[in-house]
Design an enzyme around this catalytic site. Structure first.
Site, PDB file in Angstrom:
ATOM      1  N   SER A  16      22.346   7.479  26.521  1.00 22.63           N
ATOM      2  CA  SER A  16      22.192   6.264  25.716  1.00 22.63           C
ATOM      3  C   SER A  16      21.668   6.657  24.353  1.00 22.63           C
ATOM      4  O   SER A  16      20.591   7.271  24.239  1.00 22.63           O
ATOM      5  CB  SER A  16      21.192   5.310  26.373  1.00 22.63           C
ATOM      6  OG  SER A  16      20.698   4.408  25.390  1.00 22.63           O
ATOM      7  N   HIS A  74      26.917  -1.687  26.636  1.00 21.59           N
ATOM      8  CA  HIS A  74      26.057  -2.525  27.464  1.00 21.59           C
ATOM      9  C   HIS A  74      25.575  -3.684  26.584  1.00 21.59           C
ATOM     10  O   HIS A  74      24.724  -3.493  25.729  1.00 21.59           O
ATOM     11  CB  HIS A  74      24.893  -1.657  27.974  1.00 21.59           C
ATOM     12  CG  HIS A  74      23.866  -2.386  28.750  1.00 21.59           C
ATOM     13  ND1 HIS A  74      22.628  -1.851  29.045  1.00 21.59           N
ATOM     14  CD2 HIS A  74      23.872  -3.634  29.310  1.00 21.59           C
ATOM     15  CE1 HIS A  74      21.920  -2.717  29.754  1.00 21.59           C
ATOM     16  NE2 HIS A  74      22.639  -3.809  29.907  1.00 21.59           N
ATOM     17  N   MET A  76      23.530  -6.524  25.876  1.00 24.65           N
ATOM     18  CA  MET A  76      22.312  -7.284  26.210  1.00 24.65           C
ATOM     19  C   MET A  76      22.207  -8.413  25.192  1.00 24.65           C
ATOM     20  O   MET A  76      21.324  -8.424  24.332  1.00 24.65           O
ATOM     21  CB  MET A  76      21.088  -6.362  26.162  1.00 24.65           C
ATOM     22  CG  MET A  76      21.048  -5.382  27.320  1.00 24.65           C
ATOM     23  SD  MET A  76      19.922  -4.013  27.029  1.00 24.65           S
ATOM     24  CE  MET A  76      21.010  -2.937  26.101  1.00 24.65           C
ATOM     25  N   MET A 145      19.820  -2.478  36.524  1.00 28.89           N
ATOM     26  CA  MET A 145      18.733  -2.195  35.573  1.00 28.89           C
ATOM     27  C   MET A 145      17.484  -1.792  36.341  1.00 28.89           C
ATOM     28  O   MET A 145      17.028  -2.518  37.228  1.00 28.89           O
ATOM     29  CB  MET A 145      18.399  -3.431  34.729  1.00 28.89           C
ATOM     30  CG  MET A 145      19.439  -3.859  33.721  1.00 28.89           C
ATOM     31  SD  MET A 145      19.965  -2.598  32.541  1.00 28.89           S
ATOM     32  CE  MET A 145      18.426  -2.125  31.736  1.00 28.89           C
ATOM     33  N   ASP A 180      20.300   2.241  34.964  1.00 25.61           N
ATOM     34  CA  ASP A 180      19.878   2.276  33.564  1.00 25.61           C
ATOM     35  C   ASP A 180      18.397   1.936  33.449  1.00 25.61           C
ATOM     36  O   ASP A 180      17.975   0.839  33.807  1.00 25.61           O
ATOM     37  CB  ASP A 180      20.725   1.245  32.791  1.00 25.61           C
ATOM     38  CG  ASP A 180      20.520   1.295  31.286  1.00 25.61           C
ATOM     39  OD1 ASP A 180      19.734   2.136  30.810  1.00 25.61           O
ATOM     40  OD2 ASP A 180      21.164   0.484  30.599  1.00 25.61           O
TER      41      ASP A 180
HETATM   42  C1  DX5 Z   1      17.288  -0.550  27.994  1.00 27.67           C
HETATM   43  C2  DX5 Z   1      18.669  -0.012  27.751  1.00 27.67           C
HETATM   44  C3  DX5 Z   1      18.806   1.366  28.241  1.00 27.67           C
HETATM   45  C4  DX5 Z   1      17.904   2.339  27.584  1.00 27.67           C
HETATM   46  C5  DX5 Z   1      17.537   3.344  28.580  1.00 27.67           C
HETATM   47  O1  DX5 Z   1      17.216  -1.852  27.622  1.00 27.67           O
HETATM   48  O2  DX5 Z   1      19.658  -0.786  28.382  1.00 27.67           O
HETATM   49  O3  DX5 Z   1      20.144   1.821  28.205  1.00 27.67           O
HETATM   50  O4  DX5 Z   1      18.449   2.996  26.490  1.00 27.67           O
HETATM   51  O5  DX5 Z   1      16.584   4.131  28.006  1.00 27.67           O
HETATM   52  P1  DX5 Z   1      15.699   5.107  28.821  1.00 27.67           P
HETATM   53  O6  DX5 Z   1      16.612   6.083  29.493  1.00 27.67           O
HETATM   54  O7  DX5 Z   1      14.872   5.707  27.774  1.00 27.67           O
HETATM   55  O8  DX5 Z   1      14.922   4.299  29.832  1.00 27.67           O
HETATM   56 ZN    ZN Z   2      21.717   0.180  28.622  1.00 33.92          ZN
END
Ligand code: DX5
Ligand code: ZN
Length: 223
Positions: A16, A74, A76, A145, A180
């Protein structure tokens, strides 16, 4: 160029870019591409569905020119149906949306397929498996998640990972299960053992000085 989601059966690491150096993105992406990953995870936040803002289609269109990787976006955002086509036009290959904001998931998945991309169905840590049960077999990937979405570098929520096993039972072996949030060499083995095959890692890769070594450590932990 047609880029397809890697066939189920392999464990894929999707770095990511949320934790990458945004002033140096092309080089950051080149580093993980050189490490042999096939997917890049792009976190899109709207300041409404989650309390943070990131990038939009304009940035994706620019990085598309620098990378051959499969772009896993992704979303959000509160209105994924309104913006999906812009992300696809920018070069996204998979759109993952949150079940919490799409009242007719089957219709949206069909639209995504018509628009030529694969569909990912995502559920927040507090959203029960029951909510996706009916629609999961229609998607190519389910995103579990393991942090509350919005920020990179948060701690892995073990309780949320418990949903992986029942989801695997629902979807069988042919649909990817992506995890994730808080994935690194310490947590990767556990989620793969539970049935996940697609691992998003932000801080676990771009937060480390040596991206290749970080990816290798996650790979080793999955074996
Ligand atoms: C969080 C994102 C993730 C994030 C994960 O809201 O959807 O994709 O980048 O980051 P890490 O691996 O640092 O938890
Ligand atoms: Zn993500």
């Amino acid at each position: 160029m047609k880029r397809t989601l890697p066939q189920a059966g392999t464990t894929e690491i999707a770095p990511s870019i949320l934790s990458a150096d945004f002033a140096n993105l092309a080089d950051e992406i080149a580093q993980v591409e050189k490490a042999g990953v096939n997917m890049l995870h792009l976190d899109i936040m709207d300041g409404h569905f989650v309390p943070n803002l990131t990038i939009g289609p304009a940035v994706i269109a620019k990085i598309r020119k620098h990378s051959k990787l499969f772009f896993d976006s992704h979303l959000m955002i509160s209105e994924p149906e309104k913006y999906a086509q812009a992300f696809i036009a920018a070069g996204t290959n998979n759109i993952t949306f949150h079940i919490e904001v799409v009242p007719q998931p089957a219709d949206f998945i069909k639209k995504l397929h018509d628009w030529g991309v694969t569909a990912g169905l995502c559920l927040n840590p507090e959203t029960p498996v029951k909510k996706i049960e009916k629609y999961a077999p229609l998607a190519e990937m389910i995103l579990v998640m393991t942090v509350h979405p919005g920020f990179g570098g948060q701690s892995f929520i073990a309780e949320a990972a418990k949903k992986i096993k029942p989801i695997r039972q629902i979807v069988g072996p042919d649909i990817r299960i992506e995890v994730d949030g808080g994935i690194d060499a310490d947590t990767a083995g556990m989620v793969v053992g539970m049935g996940a095959d697609t691992l998003v890692a932000g801080n676990g890769i771009f937060g480390k000085p040596d991206r290749l070594a970080a990816i290798e450590a996650i790979r080793k932990a999955c074996k």
